[in-house]
Motif scaffolding. Structure first.
Motif, PDB file in Angstrom:
ATOM      1  N   GLY A 116      35.855 -58.819 -17.818  1.00 42.52           N
ATOM      2  CA  GLY A 116      35.708 -59.241 -16.433  1.00 42.52           C
ATOM      3  C   GLY A 116      35.941 -58.122 -15.438  1.00 42.52           C
ATOM      4  O   GLY A 116      35.969 -58.357 -14.232  1.00 42.52           O
ATOM      5  N   ILE A 117      36.114 -56.873 -15.934  1.00 42.08           N
ATOM      6  CA  ILE A 117      36.384 -55.757 -15.033  1.00 42.08           C
ATOM      7  C   ILE A 117      35.075 -55.215 -14.477  1.00 42.08           C
ATOM      8  O   ILE A 117      34.118 -55.013 -15.208  1.00 42.08           O
ATOM      9  N   ARG A 118      35.040 -55.010 -13.152  1.00 42.60           N
ATOM     10  CA  ARG A 118      33.871 -54.375 -12.536  1.00 42.60           C
ATOM     11  C   ARG A 118      34.256 -53.079 -11.852  1.00 42.60           C
ATOM     12  O   ARG A 118      33.410 -52.227 -11.610  1.00 42.60           O
ATOM     13  N   ASN A 119      35.542 -52.937 -11.490  1.00 39.73           N
ATOM     14  CA  ASN A 119      35.981 -51.741 -10.782  1.00 39.73           C
ATOM     15  C   ASN A 119      36.132 -50.597 -11.776  1.00 39.73           C
ATOM     16  O   ASN A 119      36.805 -50.740 -12.793  1.00 39.73           O
ATOM     17  N   ILE A 120      35.501 -49.435 -11.481  1.00 39.44           N
ATOM     18  CA  ILE A 120      35.525 -48.391 -12.496  1.00 39.44           C
ATOM     19  C   ILE A 120      36.894 -47.750 -12.629  1.00 39.44           C
ATOM     20  O   ILE A 120      37.177 -47.109 -13.624  1.00 39.44           O
ATOM     21  N   TYR A 121      37.790 -47.928 -11.658  1.00 38.73           N
ATOM     22  CA  TYR A 121      39.122 -47.349 -11.807  1.00 38.73           C
ATOM     23  C   TYR A 121      40.033 -48.221 -12.666  1.00 38.73           C
ATOM     24  O   TYR A 121      41.153 -47.851 -12.971  1.00 38.73           O
ATOM     25  N   GLN A 122      39.552 -49.417 -13.033  1.00 42.11           N
ATOM     26  CA  GLN A 122      40.340 -50.268 -13.935  1.00 42.11           C
ATOM     27  C   GLN A 122      39.847 -50.168 -15.364  1.00 42.11           C
ATOM     28  O   GLN A 122      40.276 -50.919 -16.230  1.00 42.11           O
ATOM     29  N   LEU A 123      38.938 -49.223 -15.642  1.00 41.11           N
ATOM     30  CA  LEU A 123      38.354 -49.152 -16.979  1.00 41.11           C
ATOM     31  C   LEU A 123      39.238 -48.396 -17.956  1.00 41.11           C
ATOM     32  O   LEU A 123      38.811 -48.093 -19.058  1.00 41.11           O
ATOM     33  N   LYS A 124      40.470 -48.109 -17.581  1.00 42.80           N
ATOM     34  CA  LYS A 124      41.332 -47.260 -18.417  1.00 42.80           C
ATOM     35  C   LYS A 124      41.451 -47.799 -19.834  1.00 42.80           C
ATOM     36  O   LYS A 124      41.694 -48.977 -20.042  1.00 42.80           O
ATOM     37  N   GLY A 125      41.265 -46.909 -20.807  1.00 43.09           N
ATOM     38  CA  GLY A 125      41.410 -47.318 -22.196  1.00 43.09           C
ATOM     39  C   GLY A 125      40.210 -48.048 -22.763  1.00 43.09           C
ATOM     40  O   GLY A 125      40.262 -48.515 -23.898  1.00 43.09           O
ATOM     41  N   MET A 126      39.144 -48.161 -21.977  1.00 41.33           N
ATOM     42  CA  MET A 126      37.979 -48.894 -22.465  1.00 41.33           C
ATOM     43  C   MET A 126      37.346 -48.199 -23.666  1.00 41.33           C
ATOM     44  O   MET A 126      36.758 -48.834 -24.531  1.00 41.33           O
ATOM     45  N   GLY A 127      37.492 -46.880 -23.734  1.00 40.62           N
ATOM     46  CA  GLY A 127      36.951 -46.136 -24.869  1.00 40.62           C
ATOM     47  C   GLY A 127      37.596 -46.545 -26.185  1.00 40.62           C
ATOM     48  O   GLY A 127      36.975 -46.460 -27.243  1.00 40.62           O
ATOM     49  N   LYS A 128      38.848 -46.978 -26.123  1.00 36.23           N
ATOM     50  CA  LYS A 128      39.508 -47.445 -27.348  1.00 36.23           C
ATOM     51  C   LYS A 128      39.204 -48.899 -27.622  1.00 36.23           C
ATOM     52  O   LYS A 128      39.124 -49.330 -28.759  1.00 36.23           O
ATOM     53  N   LYS A 129      39.075 -49.661 -26.520  1.00 36.40           N
ATOM     54  CA  LYS A 129      38.904 -51.100 -26.664  1.00 36.40           C
ATOM     55  C   LYS A 129      37.503 -51.420 -27.193  1.00 36.40           C
ATOM     56  O   LYS A 129      37.348 -52.236 -28.087  1.00 36.40           O
ATOM     57  N   MET A 130      36.476 -50.797 -26.617  1.00 40.23           N
ATOM     58  CA  MET A 130      35.093 -51.068 -27.019  1.00 40.23           C
ATOM     59  C   MET A 130      34.410 -49.750 -27.375  1.00 40.23           C
ATOM     60  O   MET A 130      33.568 -49.255 -26.633  1.00 40.23           O
ATOM     61  N   PRO A 131      34.766 -49.140 -28.521  1.00 41.98           N
ATOM     62  CA  PRO A 131      34.290 -47.781 -28.797  1.00 41.98           C
ATOM     63  C   PRO A 131      32.766 -47.660 -28.894  1.00 41.98           C
ATOM     64  O   PRO A 131      32.191 -46.737 -28.326  1.00 41.98           O
ATOM     65  N   TYR A 132      32.112 -48.612 -29.588  1.00 37.39           N
ATOM     66  CA  TYR A 132      30.659 -48.465 -29.781  1.00 37.39           C
ATOM     67  C   TYR A 132      29.920 -48.639 -28.462  1.00 37.39           C
ATOM     68  O   TYR A 132      28.990 -47.900 -28.136  1.00 37.39           O
ATOM     69  N   THR A 133      30.336 -49.652 -27.687  1.00 37.62           N
ATOM     70  CA  THR A 133      29.687 -49.890 -26.401  1.00 37.62           C
ATOM     71  C   THR A 133      29.804 -48.667 -25.512  1.00 37.62           C
ATOM     72  O   THR A 133      28.835 -48.230 -24.895  1.00 37.62           O
ATOM     73  N   MET A 134      31.034 -48.097 -25.457  1.00 41.37           N
ATOM     74  CA  MET A 134      31.221 -46.957 -24.576  1.00 41.37           C
ATOM     75  C   MET A 134      30.495 -45.726 -25.101  1.00 41.37           C
ATOM     76  O   MET A 134      30.045 -44.888 -24.326  1.00 41.37           O
ATOM     77  N   ALA A 135      30.348 -45.617 -26.433  1.00 37.15           N
ATOM     78  CA  ALA A 135      29.568 -44.505 -26.975  1.00 37.15           C
ATOM     79  C   ALA A 135      28.126 -44.596 -26.488  1.00 37.15           C
ATOM     80  O   ALA A 135      27.530 -43.597 -26.064  1.00 37.15           O
TER      81      ALA A 135
END
Lengths: 488, 118
Positions: A360-379
């Motif tokens: 539910g996050i849309r603000n890019i400054y709240q995306l912290k740790g998203m690389g760990k949470k959703m690795p394939y999507t962020m790749a």
């Protein structure tokens, strides 16, 4: 043989499919999305077959109802049509698979109207591309637009006003197009594109033709959201359901650009719009301003979808820049950028939708740790963003390379600087997301990947972005063949 | 001289006038319904242009008569029938959007809606 009728079947399948969607939905609601995917898959297969046929056997001309043009409506498919058809149908198909989960989450319990409109939107866009009749183009444009207004309005509270503004702007644009078509019709007495282009050269001295060109250019520029006329786009893309933003950014604006290319370079002759009246060089300067303005505005955004929307404004500028310079290399780059921007922007919007679906996050400054949470999507996001910046071996590099090469060849140093500067700005606004998603605080974050039906299309787009970058000679070959046939 | 042009081409002058009125309605009015009315006037002015362009002075309806006659051009009329359908559907979408907006925000004034959606 049924293969002779393919260019009309691609429309007929869509219209029939849209008609039967509510009936299927009444029996079982869950079937709607499957049905839509099936119909659009059929259209996708037909479009691939059409491209194959055009490459093998040359241009296709289909007479609707057997009436000979210019009296009847003609569906004319050449290399450019077939190329854009495959892009549009392919993207609509992938997003329809992605949308099963994403739309189910963002627009619950509205399967019936949602998928009916989705098929209509696809069919309208395919119709704009496949038709060889200029009034038919207007009708399909309106079918697609009306479906788009309604689809955007499904995004909730804020999307209603966004959709209303888009509708007002879109109607002005469609009315201008209708008026431009009317002026061309009054002067030539025909609506068939090939026939108009045969009759126009003797009329080029008349001011009416100038007015018609002005109306058509302004009308189509609103539809494609060229920079000063882009005001409807950010709101509409931000508040629409994610899958709808993906489809609209990837295909609807591209179809408008296709229509502009078709009208300027095959209906009206290239020498007239390049030399006699400098329409194309004006468009390229406007586009150059739009590229920089879009990138700068994107840097100022903190909502991820709004940032991608402004980035679209900038990228549409690239396509217009390539078309506006109107030499062979730049034009090839511009048309190739239709493909590359579709691929990467749809991929990025789908990633944004996946993030919204999971967190539910849309603000890019709240995306912290998203690389760990959703690795394939962020790749996949990283690959799309790299392609956006123009880093080899992605497809975005190939099209930007051709654009810059064409600008160098034409001696337009300002445009080369604009292309390079905007690439840097693009890197700036994507870097903010990389920084937050991958280098943020390292807390204990559990892996929580997007569902497989959303992840597959996202990864597919990332893979295709790289693959086509390596095999860029394939689309370039098709485009170069078309461009050589059109430009003197 | 000028009067001659005005009297000979008055329907084109009306079409431009209507178009300008519609354009003003879309841009200048703050009420969403009035914007929609402006949009409709804008679209219909273009229909007037098409139908005027089809006219042949002294022409009859394009139906088969026993003796040869001068016909008006039927094709623009047919095109405009299609365009009317498009305009009506646009208006329908617009009105249904306005209903949703009114239910959501409780007003039709654009400035208030912008304030509320902040």
């Amino acid at each position: 043989m049924i293969t002779d009728h393919l260019s009309v079947l691609i429309i007929a399948v869509g219209l029939l499919g849209a008609f039967f969607t509510p009936i299927i939905g009444l029996i079982r609601k869950e079937m709607c999305s499957l049905w839509a995917s099936f119909i659009i898959l059929l259209q996708f297969l037909i479009s691939i077959f059409l491209l194959y046929q055009v490459i093998i056997a040359g241009n296709i001309s289909y007479w609707l109802g057997g009436w000979e043009p210019p009296w009847g409506i003609e569906y004319a498919v050449d290399l450019l049509n077939a190329f854009v058809l495959v892009i549009v149908a392919g993207i609509c198909f992938s997003v329809s698979i992605y949308g099963r989960k994403s739309l189910g989450f963002e627009v619950p319990d509205k399967e019936l109207p949602l998928y009916t409109l989705y098929i209509l939107l696809t069919t309208g866009m395919l119709g704009i591309v496949v038709t060889g009749d200029i009034f038919n183009l207007y009708v399909f444009l309106e079918i697609g637009s009306l479906a788009a207004y309604a689809l955007i309005a499904m995004g909730g509270r804020h999307s209603l006003t966004a959709s209303f503004n888009y509708m007002i702007m879109g109607t002005v644009s469609a009315s201008f197009i209708l008026l431009g078509i009317g002026y061309l019709y009054v002067m030539t007495g025909t609506l068939n594109m090939a026939d108009i282009s045969a009759l126009l050269p003797s009329l080029y001295g008349r001011p009416v033709i100038l007015v018609a060109i002005a109306l058509l250019v302004v009308g189509l520029s609103i539809k494609t959201a060229l920079f000063p006329l882009h005001t409807w786009l950010p709101d509409a893309y931000t508040h629409a359901p994610s899958a709808v933003s993906a489809v609209l950014s990837g295909t609807f604006t591209k179809v408008g650009i296709y229509a502009l290319i078709r009208v300027m370079f095959t209906v009206i002759s290239p020498s007239y719009v390049i030399e006699t009246v400098p329409v194309m060089s004006i468009l390229s300067w406007v586009a150059a301003i739009g590229i920089l303005a879009g990138s700068l505005l994107a840097i100022a955004q903190y909502d991820i979808k709004r940032m991608l929307a402004y980035s679209s404004v900038s990228q549409i500028g690239y396509i217009f820049l390539g078309i506006g310079m109107a030499n062979k290399l730049a034009m090839t780059g511009g048309i190739l950028h239709i493909l590359s921007h579709s691929l990467m922007k749809v991929g990025l919007f789908m990633v944004a939708g996946a993030i919204i679906y999971r967190t539910g996050i849309r603000n890019i400054y709240q995306l912290k740790g998203m690389g760990k949470k959703m690795p394939y999507t962020m790749a996949a996001f990283v690959i799309g963003a790299l392609s956006m910046i123009g880093i080899p071996p992605t497809i975005g590099f190939a099209s930007k390379f051709y654009l810059a090469w064409g600008a160098l060849g034409a001696g337009e140093w300002v445009f080369v600087v604009v292309i390079l500067l905007s690439s840097l700005l693009t890197a700036v606004y994507f870097w903010r997301i990389f920084e937050n998603a991958f280098f943020g605080v390292h807390e204990d974050i559990k892996k929580d990947e997007a569902p497989i039906s959303m992840l597959l299309p996202i990864l597919a787009f990332a893979v295709i972005t790289v693959l086509l970058g390596l095999l860029a000679s394939l689309p370039i070959g098709i485009i170069e063949q078309w461009v050589t046939g059109v430009l003197p | 001289m000028v009067l001659d042009i005005i009297f000979a081409k008055y329907n084109y002058i009306i079409y431009i006038t209507l178009m300008t009125i519609g354009f003003y309605g879309m841009i200048g009015k703050r009420n969403l319904i009035k914007k929609l009315i402006g949009m409709s006037i804008f679209q219909y002015s273009i229909f007037l242009f098409y139908v005027s362009a089809a006219d042949v002075s002294g022409g009859t309806a394009p139906i088969l008569l026993k003796e040869p006659a001068v016909y008006v051009n039927p094709l623009p009329h047919v095109l405009i029938l299609t365009a009317i359908v498009v305009a009506v559907s646009t208006l329908a979408v617009g009105l249904s959007l306005v209903i949703r907006i009114y239910k959501e925000f409780g007003t039709l004034d654009e400035d208030k809606i912008i304030e509320l959606s902040r």
